[in-house]
Design a protein around this motif. Structure first.
Motif, mmCIF file in Angstrom:
data_model
loop_
_atom_site.group_PDB
_atom_site.id
_atom_site.type_symbol
_atom_site.label_atom_id
_atom_site.label_comp_id
_atom_site.label_asym_id
_atom_site.label_seq_id
_atom_site.Cartn_x
_atom_site.Cartn_y
_atom_site.Cartn_z
ATOM 1 N N UNK A 47 0.821 -1.289 -0.023
ATOM 2 C CA UNK A 47 -0.038 0.269 0.274
ATOM 3 C C UNK A 47 1.117 1.246 0.277
ATOM 4 N N UNK A 48 1.798 1.091 0.812
ATOM 5 C CA UNK A 48 2.524 2.143 0.733
ATOM 6 C C UNK A 48 3.403 3.146 -0.432
ATOM 7 N N UNK A 49 3.510 2.222 -1.419
ATOM 8 C CA UNK A 49 4.896 1.875 -2.398
ATOM 9 C C UNK A 49 3.694 2.258 -3.473
ATOM 10 N N UNK A 50 2.212 1.759 -3.689
ATOM 11 C CA UNK A 50 1.634 2.203 -4.096
ATOM 12 C C UNK A 50 0.824 4.117 -4.135
ATOM 13 N N UNK A 51 1.493 4.605 -2.645
ATOM 14 C CA UNK A 51 0.556 5.646 -2.872
ATOM 15 C C UNK A 51 -0.977 6.012 -1.708
ATOM 16 N N UNK A 52 -0.839 4.478 -1.445
ATOM 17 C CA UNK A 52 -2.111 4.166 -0.390
ATOM 18 C C UNK A 52 -1.892 5.073 0.384
ATOM 19 N N UNK A 53 -2.951 4.753 1.430
ATOM 20 C CA UNK A 53 -3.016 5.231 2.630
ATOM 21 C C UNK A 53 -4.200 4.324 3.796
ATOM 22 N N UNK A 54 -4.223 4.625 4.690
ATOM 23 C CA UNK A 54 -5.174 4.153 5.654
ATOM 24 C C UNK A 54 -6.591 4.822 5.929
#
Length: 413
Positions: A199-206
């Motif tokens: 998620x972090x490497x794909x620009x996502x956020x919780x």
């Protein structure tokens, strides 16, 4: 009696004991994790050295699986069970809310604050207060079998998640190994850590700026779709859905995978001929990134040592924590877990023989993504674990699974 009175009483009793029975022995009960990072042998050796330097203090060290650690800490409060506990970076919010750990801010001097890696302090800090000392600075790395990559025609590990799939497919197509990828995707916190990394490497956020779930769209959705696609394409070992980190190490070290995502402790173990069939052919790199989004991915998997509020031996407990987290001790035991001290990363004694590990850590530890900081994290994590598992088993689409988890977590806030 409130917490303030308990602490005041404990201090007074400590002073009385010091004046009336200065040589009386104190026994500390300490709780550790028997999984990743420092080994049980490391912890026993550190403790023996502490006891030798502090003859009036004995330590009973108990090691339990990570999955049992949180509940052991919480349940022990009713029985005054531990004086020192190891805890995950995601728990301080809950522990602070319920006053389970001592605020030790006044015990940490300026020199210590300046010497420890900035990112490591996030492990023990909540709402401006420190609830212990950082001890394990860790994230998940990409491990790769250099011989398999060379046989498939690659001279470097993948830099992006798409490149990882490309290399894995080439390795599978050449018949080098049936399942090139192995992960710890059991319905546990291990899967959350792998998911957070991607998620972090794909620009996502919780969570969004308002603290509401945001993992069910954008990079969060992309991450789960990626995970499912590697299963559908036959690139990921299907047993990954049942694996924890030690399973991943076993599979990779037996030569049954070309790539593995795991904590740093695996590097030296996988390169040890006594532990591994692929020793000498193990590479390590930061987890991949995404073109135009990130150069690397990482999850904050760090852990700290704290003092339960009900401990009767807070002074001795702090002395033990200071010893275990000291730069000197951490540098000496820097093979399975790298130190939290900035100076250690230029210390030849730490670097020698594990240069690739240290280099990868310099990049990865600087970009660690947090899991949500919330008092109800355990319940939120359980909901997300179920969602990941449902999607990976094909019981739900990634979108539907994450939407359901997001709704459940919203109701907790």
């Amino acid at each position: 009696m409130n917490i303030k009175n308990i602490v005041t009483g404990a201090v007074a009793m400590g002073a009385l004991a010091a004046s009336g029975a200065a040589h009386a022995d104190v026994t500390l009960n300490a709780l550790f994790m028997a999984q990743a990072a420092y080994s049980e042998e490391n912890i026993r050796d550190m403790t023996a050295q502490f006891e030798a330097a502090n003859p009036g203090i004995k330590v009973n060290a108990e090691l339990v699986p990570y999955e049992a650690l949180h509940d052991k800490i919480v349940l022990s409060q009713s029985a005054n069970g531990y004086d020192v506990v190891l805890y995950d970076v995601v728990w301080p919010a809950e522990f602070a809310q319920y006053q389970l750990l001592e605020d030790v801010s006044s015990r940490i001097d300026d020199k210590t604050r300046a010497g420890v890696l900035d990112g490591a302090w996030t492990t023990v800090k909540y709402d401006g207060a420190f609830y212990g000392m950082p001890w394990i600075a860790d994230t998940k790395f990409l491990f790769y079998n250099t011989e398999m990559l060379k046989e498939a025609g690659f001279d470097a590990p993948p830099a992006t998640w798409e490149e990882l799939k490309t290399q894995a497919k080439a390795i599978k197509d050449k018949g080098i190994v049936e399942y090139p990828l192995v992960w710890s995707w059991s319905q546990s916190e291990a899967a959350i850590c792998d998911y957070t990394t991607i998620l972090s490497g794909m620009g996502g956020q919780f969570l969004d700026a308002d603290g509401k779930p945001a993992f069910n769209s954008g990079g969060g959705l992309d991450a789960l779709e990626y995970m499912v696609s590697t299963l559908d394409d036959g690139l990921t070992n299907p047993n990954s859905r049942e694996y924890l980190e030690e399973d991943v190490r076993r599979v990779f070290s037996s030569g049954q995978a070309a790539f593995a995502l795991n904590w740093g402790y695996m590097y030296n173990l996988a390169n040890d001929p006594a532990e591994s069939q692929v020793a000498g052919n193990v590479g390590i790199a930061p987890a991949p990134g995404t073109d135009g989004v990130s150069k690397a991915s990482a999850v904050n998997g760090s852990m700290g040592l704290g003092i339960p509020t009900k401990s009767d031996h807070k002074e001795e407990a702090w002395k033990y924590i200071e010893f275990l987290t000291s730069e000197k001790v951490q540098d000496k035991f820097a093979k399975l877990s790298l130190p939290v001290w900035e100076a250690s990363y230029s210390n030849p004694d730490v670097i020698k023989g594990q240069e690739p590990f240290v280099e990868a850590a310099k990049t990865s530890l600087a970009v660690m993504a947090p899991r949500p900081t919330m008092a109800s994290y355990q319940e939120a994590s359980a909901a997300l674990q179920e969602a990941l598992q449902n999607a990976m088993l094909g019981a739900s689409t990634p979108k539907d699974a994450l939407d359901e988890a997001a709704e459940t977590i919203s109701d907790m806030q």
